[in-house]
Motif scaffolding. Structure first.
Motif, PDB file in Angstrom:
ATOM      1  N   UNK A  42       0.831  -1.200   0.000  1.00 46.87           N
ATOM      2  CA  UNK A  42       0.000   0.000   0.000  1.00 46.87           C
ATOM      3  C   UNK A  42       0.868   1.253   0.000  1.00 46.87           C
ATOM      4  N   UNK A  43       1.939   1.251   0.779  1.00 44.77           N
ATOM      5  CA  UNK A  43       2.859   2.393   0.771  1.00 44.77           C
ATOM      6  C   UNK A  43       3.479   2.583  -0.614  1.00 44.77           C
ATOM      7  N   UNK A  44       3.855   1.470  -1.253  1.00 42.62           N
ATOM      8  CA  UNK A  44       4.416   1.553  -2.613  1.00 42.62           C
ATOM      9  C   UNK A  44       3.381   2.106  -3.589  1.00 42.62           C
ATOM     10  N   UNK A  45       2.121   1.692  -3.445  1.00 41.55           N
ATOM     11  CA  UNK A  45       1.058   2.207  -4.311  1.00 41.55           C
ATOM     12  C   UNK A  45       0.893   3.718  -4.160  1.00 41.55           C
ATOM     13  N   UNK A  46       0.883   4.174  -2.917  1.00 39.88           N
ATOM     14  CA  UNK A  46       0.721   5.612  -2.674  1.00 39.88           C
ATOM     15  C   UNK A  46       1.876   6.396  -3.289  1.00 39.88           C
ATOM     16  N   UNK A  47       3.120   5.874  -3.119  1.00 38.02           N
ATOM     17  CA  UNK A  47       4.272   6.562  -3.719  1.00 38.02           C
ATOM     18  C   UNK A  47       4.171   6.570  -5.240  1.00 38.02           C
ATOM     19  N   UNK A  48       3.708   5.466  -5.830  1.00 34.76           N
ATOM     20  CA  UNK A  48       3.587   5.382  -7.285  1.00 34.76           C
ATOM     21  C   UNK A  48       2.607   6.423  -7.805  1.00 34.76           C
ATOM     22  N   UNK A  49       1.472   6.567  -7.127  1.00 33.92           N
ATOM     23  CA  UNK A  49       0.491   7.579  -7.548  1.00 33.92           C
ATOM     24  C   UNK A  49       1.003   8.992  -7.311  1.00 33.92           C
ATOM     25  N   UNK A  50       1.748   9.208  -6.226  1.00 33.44           N
ATOM     26  CA  UNK A  50       2.320  10.528  -5.973  1.00 33.44           C
ATOM     27  C   UNK A  50       3.271  10.923  -7.100  1.00 33.44           C
ATOM     28  N   UNK A  51       4.117   9.987  -7.527  1.00 31.59           N
ATOM     29  CA  UNK A  51       5.045  10.253  -8.631  1.00 31.59           C
ATOM     30  C   UNK A  51       4.288  10.507  -9.932  1.00 31.59           C
ATOM     31  N   UNK A  52       3.260   9.712 -10.174  1.00 32.87           N
ATOM     32  CA  UNK A  52       2.498   9.844 -11.413  1.00 32.87           C
ATOM     33  C   UNK A  52       1.831  11.212 -11.508  1.00 32.87           C
ATOM     34  N   UNK A  53       1.211  11.641 -10.422  1.00 36.85           N
ATOM     35  CA  UNK A  53       0.470  12.901 -10.461  1.00 36.85           C
ATOM     36  C   UNK A  53       1.373  14.121 -10.320  1.00 36.85           C
ATOM     37  N   UNK A  55       5.253  10.145 -22.996  1.00 38.04           N
ATOM     38  CA  UNK A  55       4.237   9.184 -22.542  1.00 38.04           C
ATOM     39  C   UNK A  55       4.824   7.951 -21.869  1.00 38.04           C
ATOM     40  N   UNK A  56       6.109   7.677 -22.105  1.00 37.02           N
ATOM     41  CA  UNK A  56       6.718   6.517 -21.460  1.00 37.02           C
ATOM     42  C   UNK A  56       6.682   6.621 -19.941  1.00 37.02           C
ATOM     43  N   UNK A  57       6.753   7.839 -19.405  1.00 40.61           N
ATOM     44  CA  UNK A  57       6.769   8.006 -17.949  1.00 40.61           C
ATOM     45  C   UNK A  57       5.428   7.640 -17.315  1.00 40.61           C
ATOM     46  N   UNK A  58       4.299   8.240 -17.758  1.00 39.18           N
ATOM     47  CA  UNK A  58       3.031   7.813 -17.148  1.00 39.18           C
ATOM     48  C   UNK A  58       2.711   6.353 -17.440  1.00 39.18           C
ATOM     49  N   UNK A  59       3.100   5.854 -18.624  1.00 41.20           N
ATOM     50  CA  UNK A  59       2.823   4.447 -18.941  1.00 41.20           C
ATOM     51  C   UNK A  59       3.530   3.528 -17.955  1.00 41.20           C
ATOM     52  N   UNK A  60       4.795   3.835 -17.654  1.00 41.63           N
ATOM     53  CA  UNK A  60       5.564   3.001 -16.730  1.00 41.63           C
ATOM     54  C   UNK A  60       4.976   3.043 -15.324  1.00 41.63           C
ATOM     55  N   UNK A  61       4.606   4.233 -14.860  1.00 40.37           N
ATOM     56  CA  UNK A  61       4.067   4.356 -13.507  1.00 40.37           C
ATOM     57  C   UNK A  61       2.677   3.728 -13.393  1.00 40.37           C
ATOM     58  N   UNK A  62       1.875   3.840 -14.443  1.00 38.23           N
ATOM     59  CA  UNK A  62       0.555   3.213 -14.427  1.00 38.23           C
ATOM     60  C   UNK A  62       0.683   1.695 -14.389  1.00 38.23           C
ATOM     61  N   UNK A  63       1.592   1.142 -15.184  1.00 36.42           N
ATOM     62  CA  UNK A  63       1.824  -0.299 -15.166  1.00 36.42           C
ATOM     63  C   UNK A  63       2.351  -0.756 -13.814  1.00 36.42           C
ATOM     64  N   UNK A  64       3.208   0.067 -13.203  1.00 36.10           N
ATOM     65  CA  UNK A  64       3.726  -0.272 -11.878  1.00 36.10           C
ATOM     66  C   UNK A  64       2.619  -0.323 -10.838  1.00 36.10           C
ATOM     67  N   UNK A  65       1.706   0.669 -10.885  1.00 31.78           N
ATOM     68  CA  UNK A  65       0.589   0.685  -9.932  1.00 31.78           C
ATOM     69  C   UNK A  65      -0.317  -0.526 -10.148  1.00 31.78           C
ATOM     70  N   UNK A  66      -0.572  -0.862 -11.411  1.00 31.80           N
ATOM     71  CA  UNK A  66      -1.411  -2.025 -11.704  1.00 31.80           C
ATOM     72  C   UNK A  66      -0.758  -3.303 -11.177  1.00 31.80           C
ATOM     73  N   UNK A  67       0.545  -3.421 -11.357  1.00 29.22           N
ATOM     74  CA  UNK A  67       1.253  -4.599 -10.864  1.00 29.22           C
ATOM     75  C   UNK A  67       1.222  -4.704  -9.350  1.00 29.22           C
TER      76      UNK A  67
END
Length: 439
Positions: A382-393, A401-413
């Motif tokens: 959950x902490x990793x998810x929150x950090x991933x969304x913080x970086x994305x936003x 587009x590679x940056x949001x694509x990578x972070x979105x895939x990371x959050x999904x994973x």
């Protein structure tokens, strides 16, 4: 095609003298291996059978659950026999001669997980339910035993279209003029990020409740430590006298106080002393302080100034020290004092309850944590998810587009790992090692 796993068996009840004991067997097809022992009854109908082996003759109530409609997803047989530990061991040993091996810890539930009968979150909740020691811990585990939390489903629903758009922008952006509108992405995913942070606060509080709050009581001799210890424990565990230095060792007790699971540590009074036994008790205080979630520094309300010996001992732990002013009913004036004022010998502990919930639970009531993630694995993800969304936003509007694509895939994973759809064998090994054999 993978071969079917070995059939397994295990006692599902403790090996203690009792009226009834339960032995479970699970396997892909149990009719053949169990044929020398009995003919299986009709599915889901309790039937009395006589089991004969090695000179034993035991009447047992037998239940047969054909797979896949069973706990494990395989054929499952339950034997209810007399609760003689030696008899149960002999039955399990005989099952071994039929090619049915003894299960590893948690192997029944592991098979249920691998066969799609349970989710990972549900399996973790089951483990915590079995291990729960207090009413609050039972309720926490039961609240997590249902479906995947609604916020996980909401996050997936919100991430899906943006993942598709980001991947399309990476693959076909230049040729088709596809891009990621970061302003709209931020607007769409901001509520998800906010929910992640809410769940983080609930998870931190739930984890404390899951493990029990480790509270260390420290103070000078006769500061009221043992009185508070007994009041929180609900029983007289520590000796209370007017003689300084009565407590010479660390006393520990697990209890539940006002819906808070506690691990209490009553320590020797901190002071300079020539008594060798008392000095040993004082020396054992530091490791307790290091492992505590919160250190309650008890200081009688009549003491005008803190004890310098105590101040020095508590300095390394300043971030988790809560000053508790004892004997508040004996205050000479109504003027405010520092710290939390209590009168443990009179049961006046409301201020301490409020302070504990504020400091350790972030102001949340225990019931507000029901359904929250609570295990170390869940909270880390959950902490990793929150950090991933913080970086994305926080990405700039004109980012590639590679940056949001990578972070979105990371959050999904991370969401997939949380629910167990992306399974790591090491994580499963750690989870099921905490189960008993019959689970």
């Amino acid at each position: 095609m993978h071969p079917a796993p070995d059939p397994i068996c295990a006692p599902a009840t403790a090996l203690l003298p009792s009226a009834v004991a339960l032995v479970r067997v699970s396997g892909a097809d149990l009719r053949a291996p169990l044929a020398p022992l009995l003919a299986l009854p009709e599915p889901r109908r309790a039937s009395l059978r006589t089991l004969r082996w090695d000179g034993f003759r035991e009447k047992a109530l037998v239940l047969f659950f054909p797979g896949p409609a069973s706990y494990t997803g395989e054929d499952l047989v339950e034997f209810q026999v007399h609760g003689n530990p030696r008899l149960v061991r002999r039955l399990v040993a005989h099952l071994g001669t039929l090619g049915i091996r003894l299960a590893e810890p948690g192997e029944f539930t592991r098979r249920a997980l691998l066969n799609g009968k349970q989710g990972l979150l549900e399996a973790e909740a089951l483990r915590d339910l079995v291990a729960a020691e207090t009413d609050t811990q039972i309720r926490l585990a039961q609240a997590r035993a249902g479906a995947v939390p609604d916020w996980v489903a909401a996050a997936r629903q919100a991430l899906t279209p943006w993942m598709a758009q980001a991947e399309a922008a990476v693959d076909y952006g230049e040729d088709e003029g596809i891009s990621v509108n970061m302003g709209r992405l931020i607007e769409a995913l901001a509520p998800i990020r906010a929910r992640f942070h809410v769940e983080q606060a609930r998870a931190r509080a739930a984890r404390h409740l899951q493990h029990g709050l480790r509270l260390a009581l420290v103070g000078r001799p006769n500061a009221g430590k043992s009185t508070l210890f007994n009041a929180l424990a609900g029983e007289d565990r520590a000796i209370v006298t007017d003689i300084p230095g009565t407590t010479r060792d660390v006393l520990e007790v697990r209890c539940e106080w006002r819906d808070l699971p506690l691990r209490l540590f009553d320590t020797a009074g901190l002071r300079e002393t020539a008594d060798p036994v008392e000095r040993l008790g004082v020396a054992r205080v530091r490791p307790v302080l290091e492992g505590a979630d919160l250190v309650l520094h008890l200081r009688p309300i009549q003491d005008p100034d803190p004890d310098p010996v105590l101040q020095e001992a508590l300095a390394p732990f300043a971030g988790k020290v809560l000053e508790v002013r004892t004997f508040a009913d004996q205050a000479e004036s109504a003027s405010p004092v520092s710290g939390v004022a209590i009168a443990a010998h009179q049961g006046d502990l409301d201020a301490l309850e409020t302070a504990l919930k504020d400091r350790v639970l972030g102001g949340l009531a225990p019931d507000a944590c029901l359904g929250a993630l609570a295990t170390d694995r869940q909270v880390e993800l959950l902490d990793d998810l929150a950090r991933q969304l913080d970086l994305l936003l926080a990405l700039p509007p004109a980012c590639p587009p590679e940056l949001p694509a990578s972070l979105l895939q990371g959050a999904w994973g991370l969401l997939a790992r949380l629910t167990g759809e992306d399974r790591a064998e090491s994580a499963l090994d750690e989870l099921f090692s905490g189960f008993c054999l019959g689970k």
